[in-house]
Design a protein around this motif. Structure first.
Motif, PDB file in Angstrom:
ATOM      1  N   ILE A  31      89.003   2.360  47.509  1.00 27.56           N
ATOM      2  CA  ILE A  31      89.220   1.597  48.741  1.00 27.56           C
ATOM      3  C   ILE A  31      89.833   2.524  49.780  1.00 27.56           C
ATOM      4  CG2 ILE A  31      90.167  -0.523  49.705  1.00 27.56           C
ATOM      5  CD1 ILE A  31      88.428  -0.970  47.207  1.00 27.56           C
ATOM      6  N   SER A  32      89.278   2.513  51.000  1.00 24.34           N
ATOM      7  CA  SER A  32      89.792   3.387  52.061  1.00 24.34           C
ATOM      8  C   SER A  32      90.077   2.582  53.314  1.00 24.34           C
ATOM      9  CB  SER A  32      88.768   4.489  52.391  1.00 24.34           C
ATOM     10  OG  SER A  32      88.424   5.217  51.232  1.00 24.34           O
ATOM     11  N   GLY A  33      91.151   2.950  53.997  1.00 25.07           N
ATOM     12  CA  GLY A  33      91.514   2.308  55.247  1.00 25.07           C
ATOM     13  C   GLY A  33      92.863   2.805  55.716  1.00 25.07           C
ATOM     14  N   ALA A 283      85.110  -7.617  47.279  1.00 24.19           N
ATOM     15  CA  ALA A 283      84.360  -8.267  48.362  1.00 24.19           C
ATOM     16  C   ALA A 283      85.300  -8.724  49.467  1.00 24.19           C
ATOM     17  CB  ALA A 283      83.573  -9.449  47.804  1.00 24.19           C
ATOM     18  N   LEU A 284      86.451  -9.250  49.095  1.00 29.64           N
ATOM     19  CA  LEU A 284      87.421  -9.714  50.089  1.00 29.64           C
ATOM     20  C   LEU A 284      88.033  -8.549  50.852  1.00 29.64           C
ATOM     21  CD1 LEU A 284      89.176 -12.477  47.963  1.00 29.64           C
ATOM     22  CD2 LEU A 284      87.545 -12.821  49.827  1.00 29.64           C
ATOM     23  N   LEU A 285      88.265  -7.432  50.187  1.00 31.08           N
ATOM     24  CA  LEU A 285      88.781  -6.255  50.880  1.00 31.08           C
ATOM     25  C   LEU A 285      87.746  -5.717  51.871  1.00 31.08           C
ATOM     26  CD1 LEU A 285      90.524  -4.419  47.897  1.00 31.08           C
ATOM     27  CD2 LEU A 285      91.655  -5.517  49.847  1.00 31.08           C
ATOM     28  N   GLY A 286      86.473  -5.733  51.484  1.00 24.63           N
ATOM     29  CA  GLY A 286      85.426  -5.320  52.406  1.00 24.63           C
ATOM     30  C   GLY A 286      85.361  -6.221  53.630  1.00 24.63           C
ATOM     31  N   LEU A 290      87.914  -2.983  55.279  1.00 23.43           N
ATOM     32  CA  LEU A 290      88.187  -1.773  54.522  1.00 23.43           C
ATOM     33  C   LEU A 290      86.882  -1.224  53.930  1.00 23.43           C
ATOM     34  CD1 LEU A 290      91.415  -2.981  52.700  1.00 23.43           C
ATOM     35  CD2 LEU A 290      91.245  -1.583  54.778  1.00 23.43           C
ATOM     36  N   THR A 291      86.849   0.076  53.672  1.00 21.36           N
ATOM     37  CA  THR A 291      85.682   0.699  53.055  1.00 21.36           C
ATOM     38  C   THR A 291      85.823   0.606  51.552  1.00 21.36           C
ATOM     39  OG1 THR A 291      85.448   2.248  54.885  1.00 21.36           O
ATOM     40  CG2 THR A 291      84.376   2.840  52.812  1.00 21.36           C
TER      41      THR A 291
END
Length: 296
Positions: A31-33, A283-286, A290-291
């Motif tokens: 996860i990136s952001g 899916a929720l983080l996307g 967020l990448t």
């Protein structure tokens, strides 16, 4: 896909699988952001010797992490669990237990307990959901699953050995309290469904399905598990999907997104069922911008 999946959330017990050195297991996301990165690993709350060592990417990520975030830290004071049991897992004085149900139901439960080598008197004051979970844990134990090899526990040990801080995303009390959301009659149905599954062999088959999928990082197999969870209309199945997964995934995603803002090179490890399905944490983080990259 009922009790075995709930046990993936609650159990601390774990069928001997072939050992593989550093094989991919579960599911791993990057996860990136906010200029930071996080590895998000899907665990089993159970373990076998053949699961270890974990593959190098997750091992290295934990050893070099700024922080390890777990649902709960199993290495913290075990007295917490005893207190939570008293509050959420035992019937109130005067409330009837399984021995006060119909003779036919009592006989089926007692037969299941004795087959699992559990003294019925020892669980007489357990709430029905805990009797069901205890039976399922015993079935896992009969297949060789070991409490001390739980994946979350191993990760916590790895982090502490590398002096990596460990934080909790939830609490044992909050997790147990979710089962109080089931009415007592729903809990009796939960127990009845569990005994049905044990008697017809479906529980053991489903247990093997999810363990096999996790142990080989089988994306299609894990997706099949998620589809079963989403289509299960039993009392325990709906509870699993609506309360144990959907209701928790949003807050988990929020906490992980907030952690990503504060920390670079963090690692989060939560039950693999939170990482698959339509409303999964990735899916929720996307959806939060967020990448999200699936490593395996």
């Amino acid at each position: 896909m009922r009790r075995p999946i709930i046990v993936v959330f609650l159990s601390l017990l774990m069928l001997a699988l072939p050992a593989a050195w550093g094989a991919e297991r579960g599911a791993l996301f990057k996860i990136s952001g906010s200029g930071h990165t996080m590895y998000l690993f899907g665990t089993m709350h159970v373990g076998l010797p053949g699961f270890y060592p974990l593959e190098p990417r997750i091992v290295g990520a934990v050893e070099d992490a700024s922080v390890l975030a777990l649902e709960v830290d199993l290495l913290q004071d075990p007295a917490r669990l005893r207190a939570v049991m008293q509050t959420h897992a035992l019937l109130d004085p005067g409330k009837p237990g399984f021995q006060d149900r119909s003779p036919a139901f009592r006989q089926r439960v007692e037969q299941a307990l004795k087959k699992a080598k559990i003294d019925p008197a020892a669980v007489a004051r357990f709430k029905p959901w805990l009797v069901a979970t205890t039976l399922t844990l015993a079935e896992y134990a009969s297949e060789g699953y070991q409490a001390e090899l739980a994946v979350d526990l191993k990760l916590a040990q790895m982090a502490r050995a590398s002096k990596v801080p460990v934080i909790e995303l939830e609490s044992i009390s909050a997790q147990f309290a979710m089962f109080d959301r089931l009415g007592l009659e729903e809990q009796w149905k939960f127990l009845e469904e569990s005994v049905d599954m044990m008697e017809n062999g479906k529980q053991r088959a489903e247990m093997r399905q999810i363990v096999d999928a996790w142990a080989s990082a089988d994306k299609a197999g894990l997706d099949a598990v998620a589809a079963k969870v989403e289509s299960d209309t039993s009392v325990s199945g709906k509870f699993m999907q609506k309360i144990l997964l959907d209701e928790r995934n949003g807050p988990l995603a929020d906490k992980l997104a907030a952690l990503l803002v504060k920390q670079d090179k963090s690692v989060a490890a939560i039950g693999v069922l939170h990482l698959i399905g339509k409303n999964s944490v990735p899916a929720l983080l996307g959806a939060r911008g967020l990448t999200v990259e699936r490593v395996y």
